[in-house]
Design a protein around this motif. Structure first.
Motif, PDB file in Angstrom:
ATOM      1  N   GLY A 133      -2.490   4.966   0.663  1.00 42.40           N
ATOM      2  CA  GLY A 133      -3.257   3.971  -0.076  1.00 42.40           C
ATOM      3  C   GLY A 133      -2.481   2.705  -0.385  1.00 42.40           C
ATOM      4  N   LEU A 134      -1.161   2.751  -0.228  1.00 38.42           N
ATOM      5  CA  LEU A 134      -0.351   1.550  -0.472  1.00 38.42           C
ATOM      6  C   LEU A 134      -0.382   0.634   0.750  1.00 38.42           C
ATOM      7  N   PRO A 135      -0.288  -0.672   0.533  1.00 36.48           N
ATOM      8  CA  PRO A 135      -0.117  -1.570   1.677  1.00 36.48           C
ATOM      9  C   PRO A 135       1.238  -1.297   2.323  1.00 36.48           C
ATOM     10  N   VAL A 136       1.295  -1.323   3.640  1.00 35.90           N
ATOM     11  CA  VAL A 136       2.563  -1.070   4.334  1.00 35.90           C
ATOM     12  C   VAL A 136       3.614  -2.097   3.921  1.00 35.90           C
ATOM     13  N   GLU A 137       3.161  -3.272   3.492  1.00 32.38           N
ATOM     14  CA  GLU A 137       4.094  -4.312   3.048  1.00 32.38           C
ATOM     15  C   GLU A 137       4.901  -3.877   1.818  1.00 32.38           C
ATOM     16  N   THR A 138       4.455  -2.848   1.110  1.00 31.39           N
ATOM     17  CA  THR A 138       5.222  -2.301  -0.010  1.00 31.39           C
ATOM     18  C   THR A 138       6.603  -1.869   0.453  1.00 31.39           C
ATOM     19  N   LEU A 139       6.704  -1.447   1.709  1.00 30.08           N
ATOM     20  CA  LEU A 139       7.969  -0.940   2.253  1.00 30.08           C
ATOM     21  C   LEU A 139       8.803  -2.032   2.926  1.00 30.08           C
ATOM     22  N   ILE A 140       8.323  -3.259   2.859  1.00 28.98           N
ATOM     23  CA  ILE A 140       9.048  -4.405   3.427  1.00 28.98           C
ATOM     24  C   ILE A 140       9.819  -5.077   2.289  1.00 28.98           C
ATOM     25  N   PRO A 141      11.087  -5.419   2.487  1.00 24.28           N
ATOM     26  CA  PRO A 141      11.821  -6.119   1.424  1.00 24.28           C
ATOM     27  C   PRO A 141      11.062  -7.368   0.982  1.00 24.28           C
ATOM     28  N   PRO A 142      11.032  -7.639  -0.325  1.00 22.22           N
ATOM     29  CA  PRO A 142      10.263  -8.770  -0.852  1.00 22.22           C
ATOM     30  C   PRO A 142      10.476 -10.091  -0.117  1.00 22.22           C
ATOM     31  N   ALA A 143      11.694 -10.382   0.301  1.00 22.10           N
ATOM     32  CA  ALA A 143      11.977 -11.655   0.976  1.00 22.10           C
ATOM     33  C   ALA A 143      11.279 -11.756   2.334  1.00 22.10           C
ATOM     34  N   ALA A 144      10.923 -10.637   2.952  1.00 24.36           N
ATOM     35  CA  ALA A 144      10.310 -10.652   4.286  1.00 24.36           C
ATOM     36  C   ALA A 144       8.815 -10.367   4.255  1.00 24.36           C
ATOM     37  N   ARG A 145       8.248 -10.092   3.106  1.00 22.25           N
ATOM     38  CA  ARG A 145       6.838  -9.687   3.013  1.00 22.25           C
ATOM     39  C   ARG A 145       5.855 -10.762   3.430  1.00 22.25           C
ATOM     40  N   SER A 146       6.123 -12.006   3.072  1.00 18.86           N
ATOM     41  CA  SER A 146       5.125 -13.068   3.290  1.00 18.86           C
ATOM     42  C   SER A 146       4.724 -13.204   4.754  1.00 18.86           C
ATOM     43  N   GLY A 147       5.631 -13.041   5.667  1.00 19.95           N
ATOM     44  CA  GLY A 147       5.293 -13.186   7.086  1.00 19.95           C
ATOM     45  C   GLY A 147       4.857 -11.898   7.760  1.00 19.95           C
ATOM     46  N   HIS A 148       4.979 -10.781   7.053  1.00 20.37           N
ATOM     47  CA  HIS A 148       4.702  -9.496   7.702  1.00 20.37           C
ATOM     48  C   HIS A 148       3.228  -9.296   8.025  1.00 20.37           C
ATOM     49  N   GLU A 149       2.333  -9.752   7.162  1.00 25.61           N
ATOM     50  CA  GLU A 149       0.904  -9.542   7.405  1.00 25.61           C
ATOM     51  C   GLU A 149       0.467 -10.183   8.718  1.00 25.61           C
ATOM     52  N   SER A 150       0.934 -11.389   9.004  1.00 29.57           N
ATOM     53  CA  SER A 150       0.548 -12.037  10.264  1.00 29.57           C
ATOM     54  C   SER A 150       1.146 -11.302  11.463  1.00 29.57           C
ATOM     55  N   LEU A 151       2.374 -10.776  11.315  1.00 32.45           N
ATOM     56  CA  LEU A 151       2.969  -9.976  12.394  1.00 32.45           C
ATOM     57  C   LEU A 151       2.149  -8.711  12.633  1.00 32.45           C
ATOM     58  N   ARG A 152       1.744  -8.052  11.547  1.00 31.27           N
ATOM     59  CA  ARG A 152       0.934  -6.834  11.656  1.00 31.27           C
ATOM     60  C   ARG A 152      -0.413  -7.141  12.294  1.00 31.27           C
ATOM     61  N   ASN A 153      -1.050  -8.218  11.866  1.00 27.67           N
ATOM     62  CA  ASN A 153      -2.340  -8.598  12.456  1.00 27.67           C
ATOM     63  C   ASN A 153      -2.198  -8.901  13.942  1.00 27.67           C
ATOM     64  N   GLY A 154      -1.077  -9.499  14.325  1.00 30.66           N
ATOM     65  CA  GLY A 154      -0.830  -9.763  15.746  1.00 30.66           C
ATOM     66  C   GLY A 154      -0.678  -8.482  16.548  1.00 30.66           C
ATOM     67  N   PHE A 155      -0.101  -7.470  15.934  1.00 27.81           N
ATOM     68  CA  PHE A 155       0.080  -6.195  16.628  1.00 27.81           C
ATOM     69  C   PHE A 155      -1.236  -5.444  16.776  1.00 27.81           C
ATOM     70  N   THR A 156      -2.117  -5.523  15.770  1.00 31.41           N
ATOM     71  CA  THR A 156      -3.363  -4.762  15.814  1.00 31.41           C
ATOM     72  C   THR A 156      -4.496  -5.504  16.500  1.00 31.41           C
ATOM     73  N   SER A 157      -4.312  -6.780  16.843  1.00 31.95           N
ATOM     74  CA  SER A 157      -5.387  -7.521  17.500  1.00 31.95           C
ATOM     75  C   SER A 157      -5.523  -7.082  18.948  1.00 31.95           C
ATOM     76  N   SER A 158      -6.650  -7.456  19.558  1.00 36.05           N
ATOM     77  CA  SER A 158      -6.902  -7.051  20.945  1.00 36.05           C
ATOM     78  C   SER A 158      -5.912  -7.695  21.911  1.00 36.05           C
TER      79      SER A 158
END
Length: 194
Positions: A133-158
Motif C-alpha cells: 500500500g505504500l508508494p514505491v518512492e517511500t524506499l527511494i532516498p528523499p533527495a532522489a524521489r522527485s525524479g523517480h515518478e517520471s522514471l517509473r512512468n517511463g518504465f511502465t508505459s507502452s
C-alpha cells in the motif's frame, strides 16, 4: 467432465446449483433477480464446485440468457471453464515469491506496492505487510524521489524505456538510513496491467 458427466450438453440449473459451494451459491442466487427479471442477459462469475471425486474445483461460467417472447429466460448458452490449475499456479507463485531469499516487490502501474516478501521487509526494516500500500518512492532516498515518478512512468508505459539489467541504487530504510542494493526491474502482466 467438470460436473461428472462423460459428455457435454445442456446443464440443468438445479444440477449446477447443487454442485456449487454453498458460500458461492448464496452470492449467485443474489444475482438471480436481475437475470430472471430480464434486466441483465449476460452472466459470468467464478465459483467453487465439488466434483464427483469430492475435490473442490474453481470454475468460471460465462454466457448469455436467451429470452422468450414474454421476456422471460428461456435458455442460457455459455461455457463452464475449470480454473483449478490456474489457481494452483497462482498459489505456487505466491509461495515461491514469499519464500525467496531475494527481496522482491510487486508494484502496480500507480507506483503502489501490492506485494512484498520477507526478504524485502528485512532489508527495508518495514514489518511484514507494512510495505503493501505504500508508494514505491517511500524506499527511494528523499533527495532522489522527485525524479523517480517520471522514471517509473517511463518504465511502465507502452514505449518502455529499458533499465539496466542490474543496477546499484540506494534503498531508504524505515529507520531513515540508506542501504546500497542491486535492483532489476521486470515487467509482469497481472490482470491485463503491467
Amino acid at each position: 467432465q467438470i460436473l461428472g458427466r462423460a459428455h457435454g450438453g445442456e446443464v440443468d440449473a438445479d444440477e449446477l446449483l447443487s454442485q456449487i459451494d454453498p458460500r458461492d451459491r448464496e452470492r449467485l442466487l443474489g444475482t438471480a433477480p436481475e437475470l430472471l427479471g430480464g434486466t441483465r442477459q449476460d452472466f459470468n462469475g467464478q465459483f467453487r464446485v465439488r466434483v464427483p471425486s469430492g475435490d473442490e474445483h474453481v470454475i468460471a461460467a460465462h454466457g448469455r440468457l436467451v429470452l422468450d417472447d414474454r421476456n422471460a429466460p428461456a435458455v442460457a448458452h455459455g461455457v463452464i471453464i475449470d480454473l483449478t490449475r490456474q489457481h494452483g499456479v497462482e498459489e505456487i507463485f505466491g509461495l515461491v515469491f514469499a519464500a525467496s531469499p531475494i527481496a522482491m516487490l510487486l508494484v502496480d502501474p500507480h507506483g503502489l506496492i501490492v506485494l512484498s516478501n520477507a526478504a524485502a521487509s528485512k532489508l527495508s526494516g518495514y514489518p511484514a505487510g507494512e510495505l503493501v500500500g505504500l508508494p514505491v518512492e517511500t524506499l527511494i532516498p528523499p533527495a532522489a524521489r522527485s525524479g523517480h515518478e517520471s522514471l517509473r512512468n517511463g518504465f511502465t508505459s507502452s514505449d518502455r524505456r529499458p533499465m539496466a539489467p542490474l543496477r546499484e541504487v540506494h534503498l531508504h530504510t524505515r529507520s531513515g538510513g540508506d542501504v546500497l542494493v542491486e535492483v532489476t526491474l521486470n515487467p509482469v502482466m497481472v490482470a491485463r496491467q503491467t
